[in-house]
Each structure stands twice: as C-alpha cells, then as structure tokens.
Design a protein around this motif. Structure first.
Motif, PDB file in Angstrom:
ATOM      1  N   CYS A   7     -64.001  66.397 -22.947  1.00 31.86           N
ATOM      2  CA  CYS A   7     -63.692  66.015 -21.567  1.00 31.86           C
ATOM      3  C   CYS A   7     -63.147  64.592 -21.544  1.00 31.86           C
ATOM      4  CB  CYS A   7     -64.918  66.140 -20.674  1.00 31.86           C
ATOM      5  SG  CYS A   7     -66.260  65.012 -21.078  1.00 31.86           S
ATOM      6  N   HIS A   8     -62.416  64.292 -20.472  1.00 30.27           N
ATOM      7  CA  HIS A   8     -61.758  62.989 -20.341  1.00 30.27           C
ATOM      8  C   HIS A   8     -62.334  62.271 -19.124  1.00 30.27           C
ATOM      9  CE1 HIS A   8     -58.844  63.979 -23.505  1.00 30.27           C
ATOM     10  NE2 HIS A   8     -59.015  65.207 -23.057  1.00 30.27           N
ATOM     11  N   ILE A   9     -63.534  61.772 -19.315  1.00 32.20           N
ATOM     12  CA  ILE A   9     -64.333  61.281 -18.193  1.00 32.20           C
ATOM     13  C   ILE A   9     -64.420  59.757 -18.134  1.00 32.20           C
ATOM     14  CG2 ILE A   9     -66.580  61.295 -19.378  1.00 32.20           C
ATOM     15  CD1 ILE A   9     -67.625  62.754 -16.759  1.00 32.20           C
ATOM     16  N   LEU A  10     -64.011  59.058 -19.199  1.00 34.05           N
ATOM     17  CA  LEU A  10     -64.058  57.598 -19.167  1.00 34.05           C
ATOM     18  C   LEU A  10     -62.939  57.088 -18.265  1.00 34.05           C
ATOM     19  CD1 LEU A  10     -64.736  56.632 -22.906  1.00 34.05           C
ATOM     20  CD2 LEU A  10     -66.371  57.207 -21.091  1.00 34.05           C
ATOM     21  N   PRO A  11     -63.237  56.191 -17.329  1.00 32.57           N
ATOM     22  CA  PRO A  11     -62.230  55.771 -16.344  1.00 32.57           C
ATOM     23  C   PRO A  11     -61.147  54.876 -16.943  1.00 32.57           C
ATOM     24  CG  PRO A  11     -64.259  54.532 -16.041  1.00 32.57           C
ATOM     25  CD  PRO A  11     -64.552  55.581 -17.073  1.00 32.57           C
ATOM     26  N   ALA A  12     -59.905  55.175 -16.539  1.00 33.21           N
ATOM     27  CA  ALA A  12     -58.756  54.320 -16.849  1.00 33.21           C
ATOM     28  C   ALA A  12     -58.553  54.091 -18.349  1.00 33.21           C
ATOM     29  CB  ALA A  12     -58.879  52.979 -16.123  1.00 33.21           C
ATOM     30  N   ILE A  13     -58.858  55.131 -19.143  1.00 34.77           N
ATOM     31  CA  ILE A  13     -58.681  55.036 -20.591  1.00 34.77           C
ATOM     32  C   ILE A  13     -57.463  55.846 -21.040  1.00 34.77           C
ATOM     33  CG2 ILE A  13     -59.652  55.754 -22.827  1.00 34.77           C
ATOM     34  CD1 ILE A  13     -60.855  53.187 -21.873  1.00 34.77           C
ATOM     35  N   ASP A  14     -57.312  57.032 -20.454  1.00 32.97           N
ATOM     36  CA  ASP A  14     -56.170  57.886 -20.791  1.00 32.97           C
ATOM     37  C   ASP A  14     -55.675  58.559 -19.511  1.00 32.97           C
ATOM     38  OD1 ASP A  14     -58.190  59.735 -20.358  1.00 32.97           O
ATOM     39  OD2 ASP A  14     -58.268  60.452 -22.425  1.00 32.97           O
ATOM     40  N   ASP A  15     -55.294  59.826 -19.580  1.00 32.30           N
ATOM     41  CA  ASP A  15     -54.829  60.516 -18.374  1.00 32.30           C
ATOM     42  C   ASP A  15     -55.945  61.279 -17.678  1.00 32.30           C
ATOM     43  OD1 ASP A  15     -55.109  62.361 -20.409  1.00 32.30           O
ATOM     44  OD2 ASP A  15     -53.353  63.541 -19.847  1.00 32.30           O
ATOM     45  N   GLY A  16     -57.192  60.932 -18.006  1.00 31.73           N
ATOM     46  CA  GLY A  16     -58.339  61.547 -17.366  1.00 31.73           C
ATOM     47  C   GLY A  16     -58.733  60.797 -16.106  1.00 31.73           C
ATOM     48  N   ALA A  17     -60.036  60.586 -15.920  1.00 31.98           N
ATOM     49  CA  ALA A  17     -60.531  59.896 -14.720  1.00 31.98           C
ATOM     50  C   ALA A  17     -59.770  58.594 -14.502  1.00 31.98           C
ATOM     51  CB  ALA A  17     -62.018  59.622 -14.866  1.00 31.98           C
ATOM     52  N   SER A  18     -59.302  58.411 -13.276  1.00 32.28           N
ATOM     53  CA  SER A  18     -58.459  57.244 -12.989  1.00 32.28           C
ATOM     54  C   SER A  18     -59.266  55.992 -12.683  1.00 32.28           C
ATOM     55  CB  SER A  18     -57.521  57.549 -11.826  1.00 32.28           C
ATOM     56  OG  SER A  18     -58.263  57.893 -10.659  1.00 32.28           O
ATOM     57  N   ASP A  19     -60.488  56.180 -12.144  1.00 31.15           N
ATOM     58  CA  ASP A  19     -61.290  55.018 -11.781  1.00 31.15           C
ATOM     59  C   ASP A  19     -62.769  55.390 -11.780  1.00 31.15           C
ATOM     60  OD1 ASP A  19     -61.773  56.434  -9.364  1.00 31.15           O
ATOM     61  OD2 ASP A  19     -60.100  55.421  -8.365  1.00 31.15           O
ATOM     62  N   ASN A  20     -63.612  54.418 -11.470  1.00 30.10           N
ATOM     63  CA  ASN A  20     -65.059  54.616 -11.516  1.00 30.10           C
ATOM     64  C   ASN A  20     -65.525  55.717 -10.569  1.00 30.10           C
ATOM     65  OD1 ASN A  20     -65.013  52.472 -13.261  1.00 30.10           O
ATOM     66  ND2 ASN A  20     -65.991  51.009 -11.878  1.00 30.10           N
ATOM     67  N   GLN A  21     -64.952  55.765  -9.386  1.00 29.27           N
ATOM     68  CA  GLN A  21     -65.389  56.755  -8.407  1.00 29.27           C
ATOM     69  C   GLN A  21     -65.089  58.183  -8.883  1.00 29.27           C
ATOM     70  OE1 GLN A  21     -67.361  54.297  -6.868  1.00 29.27           O
ATOM     71  NE2 GLN A  21     -67.270  56.046  -5.470  1.00 29.27           N
ATOM     72  N   GLU A  22     -63.939  58.345  -9.517  1.00 27.14           N
ATOM     73  CA  GLU A  22     -63.595  59.669 -10.029  1.00 27.14           C
ATOM     74  C   GLU A  22     -64.549  60.061 -11.151  1.00 27.14           C
ATOM     75  OE1 GLU A  22     -59.595  61.972  -9.944  1.00 27.14           O
ATOM     76  OE2 GLU A  22     -59.468  60.421 -11.505  1.00 27.14           O
ATOM     77  N   THR A  23     -64.875  59.135 -12.009  1.00 31.46           N
ATOM     78  CA  THR A  23     -65.830  59.412 -13.084  1.00 31.46           C
ATOM     79  C   THR A  23     -67.180  59.840 -12.516  1.00 31.46           C
ATOM     80  OG1 THR A  23     -64.795  57.937 -14.693  1.00 31.46           O
ATOM     81  CG2 THR A  23     -67.141  58.372 -14.975  1.00 31.46           C
ATOM     82  N   LYS A  24     -67.667  59.108 -11.528  1.00 29.58           N
ATOM     83  CA  LYS A  24     -68.959  59.441 -10.931  1.00 29.58           C
ATOM     84  C   LYS A  24     -68.928  60.815 -10.260  1.00 29.58           C
ATOM     85  CE  LYS A  24     -70.497  54.669 -10.180  1.00 29.58           C
ATOM     86  NZ  LYS A  24     -70.822  53.625  -9.175  1.00 29.58           N
ATOM     87  N   ALA A  25     -67.812  61.146  -9.621  1.00 30.12           N
ATOM     88  CA  ALA A  25     -67.673  62.466  -8.990  1.00 30.12           C
ATOM     89  C   ALA A  25     -67.666  63.574 -10.046  1.00 30.12           C
ATOM     90  CB  ALA A  25     -66.395  62.511  -8.158  1.00 30.12           C
ATOM     91  N   MET A  26     -67.031  63.323 -11.178  1.00 32.23           N
ATOM     92  CA  MET A  26     -67.006  64.303 -12.269  1.00 32.23           C
ATOM     93  C   MET A  26     -68.401  64.506 -12.855  1.00 32.23           C
ATOM     94  SD  MET A  26     -63.441  63.053 -14.049  1.00 32.23           S
ATOM     95  CE  MET A  26     -63.460  64.194 -15.440  1.00 32.23           C
ATOM     96  N   LEU A  27     -69.145  63.426 -12.993  1.00 27.36           N
ATOM     97  CA  LEU A  27     -70.517  63.532 -13.498  1.00 27.36           C
ATOM     98  C   LEU A  27     -71.396  64.318 -12.523  1.00 27.36           C
ATOM     99  CD1 LEU A  27     -71.034  59.914 -14.876  1.00 27.36           C
ATOM    100  CD2 LEU A  27     -71.051  62.021 -16.238  1.00 27.36           C
ATOM    101  N   LYS A  28     -71.219  64.064 -11.244  1.00 29.31           N
ATOM    102  CA  LYS A  28     -71.999  64.772 -10.226  1.00 29.31           C
ATOM    103  C   LYS A  28     -71.742  66.269 -10.301  1.00 29.31           C
ATOM    104  CE  LYS A  28     -72.873  64.969  -5.231  1.00 29.31           C
ATOM    105  NZ  LYS A  28     -72.519  64.388  -3.902  1.00 29.31           N
ATOM    106  N   LYS A  29     -70.465  66.648 -10.404  1.00 25.63           N
ATOM    107  CA  LYS A  29     -70.124  68.061 -10.494  1.00 25.63           C
ATOM    108  C   LYS A  29     -70.668  68.676 -11.776  1.00 25.63           C
ATOM    109  CE  LYS A  29     -66.329  71.387 -10.276  1.00 25.63           C
ATOM    110  NZ  LYS A  29     -66.838  72.227 -11.373  1.00 25.63           N
ATOM    111  N   ALA A  30     -70.547  67.950 -12.879  1.00 25.58           N
ATOM    112  CA  ALA A  30     -71.052  68.455 -14.157  1.00 25.58           C
ATOM    113  C   ALA A  30     -72.548  68.741 -14.071  1.00 25.58           C
ATOM    114  CB  ALA A  30     -70.764  67.448 -15.268  1.00 25.58           C
ATOM    115  N   TYR A  31     -73.279  67.829 -13.461  1.00 16.47           N
ATOM    116  CA  TYR A  31     -74.721  68.036 -13.344  1.00 16.47           C
ATOM    117  C   TYR A  31     -75.029  69.248 -12.468  1.00 16.47           C
ATOM    118  CZ  TYR A  31     -79.680  67.064 -13.074  1.00 16.47           C
ATOM    119  OH  TYR A  31     -81.050  67.189 -13.176  1.00 16.47           O
ATOM    120  N   GLN A  32     -74.327  69.368 -11.356  1.00 15.33           N
ATOM    121  CA  GLN A  32     -74.537  70.507 -10.458  1.00 15.33           C
ATOM    122  C   GLN A  32     -74.227  71.830 -11.150  1.00 15.33           C
ATOM    123  OE1 GLN A  32     -71.987  69.388  -7.192  1.00 15.33           O
ATOM    124  NE2 GLN A  32     -73.580  68.206  -6.158  1.00 15.33           N
TER     125      GLN A  32
END
Length: 240
Positions: A7-32
C-alpha cells in the motif's frame, strides 16, 4: 485479521496519499475493514520516484503512531518498498539502500508491463541467489504473463524457482476487466497466488478493497485458502 503487504499510505512520498489527512482517512478505512497489519511500500522507480530514505523513515515513524491509534486494537505498520526493477536492484537490496518488507528477506518487485519474460525471470533468479525471496507485485499487469499463451506456465516456473505471486484485490474482483479477472481466477484455482494486497493509493480513485476481496476468496475457494493468503503467508513476512 487481514494483512495488507502492499500500500502507498505514507503522505507526500510518491503517488499515494497526498497529505496527512488522506493518510489518516486511509488508516481509518483499513481499520474498519478489519486490517490489523500493513506494510507501507512507497515506490522506488529511478528518475520517477526516488524519495530519500531519511524522509521515508521520518514519515514512517509518524504514520506508525497514527496506525497504532487507528482503533482500539490499532494497526501494526511495517515498512517496505515497491522496487521497480533496474540494474542496481541487486546491490540496493544487498546493501539495504532500500528496505525489504518489514526487515525480512522478502522484497516486492515491480516490472514494466512490457518486460520480456526472460528479464522477469532473470531478476527473480538473481535475487534468489542473493538470498532474497522476490514477490512479484501485481502480476496481472505484465503482458508476458497475461497476454501470451504460455503465461500461466511461466507463473508456475517462477513459483518453482522460489518466486512468489501477489495480485491486486481490484484485479481479482474484476475492476480491471474480464480478461484480467479470468487470469487471476486461473492462478487462484492452481493455488499459485501467495498474496493479495490492496495497492491502495487513496480512498477515492484507488481505494483498498481488501475486505471485499477476502470475502470473495472465502466464498469461491474456501476459508482455508483465504486464511492462507491473507494471514498465514503475510505472517511469514511480519511475524505474528
């Protein structure tokens, strides 16, 4: 318990999560969705994605804490890399210039969709000689495996060598078209698939459908095989 090894969840590293908020939203969904273990696999693709390891480790240390707080049980987050094959791949893994998956001997390899089978096989073989266990990322993308008539035999050959096959959940579910879904189905029927991962980049255009895919695998091929793919094999990488 589901494990996502790609998964590409680290913010602003590649073409994955663009920022901190997107990363946190992805983690929330993953947990759910019942994911309790993840491996962040930022791209390394020369002249396209070459994040400094200092920045990768900095972001990883932050996101690791957020993952622990994603829910009552938390998510265990390890670090890896999706490495696009190049002439330096052997030295970079040998010297640990780029991280293996969760510090193990497993490495996640990406190829060009147009790579000849001889190139794919050579890289897998040489990494095995170096003592690594290559996992071919989203194997459904490579023409030499999907579009050529002996592609399934080539998958079997790679597995006999010691390579391992990872499919993307979207491909298994048919999101990439019928031909790709049928290819994935054949591999699953032959028990040639070691891992299915989300390869998620965000919650919108490229979300995680790992839970949906796990339920599909259990329904079609039984709980034992689903556990093998989503729990037992990942445990060989990350431990219990």
């Amino acid at each position: 318990m589901l494990t996502d090894i790609h998964c590409h969840i680290l913010p602003a590293i590649d073409d994955g999560a663009s920022d901190n908020q997107e990363t946190k939203a992805m983690l929330k969904k993953a947990y759910q969705d019942g994911i309790r273990r993840m491996i962040a696999t930022p791209h390394y693709h020369r002249e396209m994605f070459e994040p400094s390891m200092k920045e990768v480790y900095r972001q990883y240390s932050i996101v690791k804490e957020w993952a622990r707080e994603a829910g009552p049980e938390g998510i265990r987050l390890d670090l890896g890399c999706e490495y696009y094959r190049d002439s330096d791949v052997f030295e970079n893994f040998r010297k640990r210039n780029r991280p293996t998956l969760a510090g193990s001997q497993y490495v996640l390899l990406e190829f060009s969709p147009s790579d000849a089978y001889s190139r794919i096989r050579e890289v897998v073989y040489r990494l095995l000689l170096e003592g690594f266990i290559p996992i071919i990322a989203h194997a459904e993308r490579y023409q030499a495996l999907v579009r050529e008539k002996n592609g399934i035999a080539r998958i079997e050959d790679l597995c006999l060598l010691g390579g391992q096959i990872q499919l993307n959940a979207d491909a298994v579910l048919g999101k990439e078209g019928f031909r790709i879904k049928n290819f994935c189905k054949k591999l699953l029927e032959l028990r040639q698939v070691s891992f299915i991962a989300s390869d998620c980049h965000n919650n919108d255009l490229r979300p995680s459908r790992l839970k949906e895919c796990a339920l599909y695998i259990e329904k079609k091929w039984g709980k034992e095989y689903a556990v093998h793919i989503f729990e037992e094999n990942p445990s060989k990488i990350v431990g219990t």
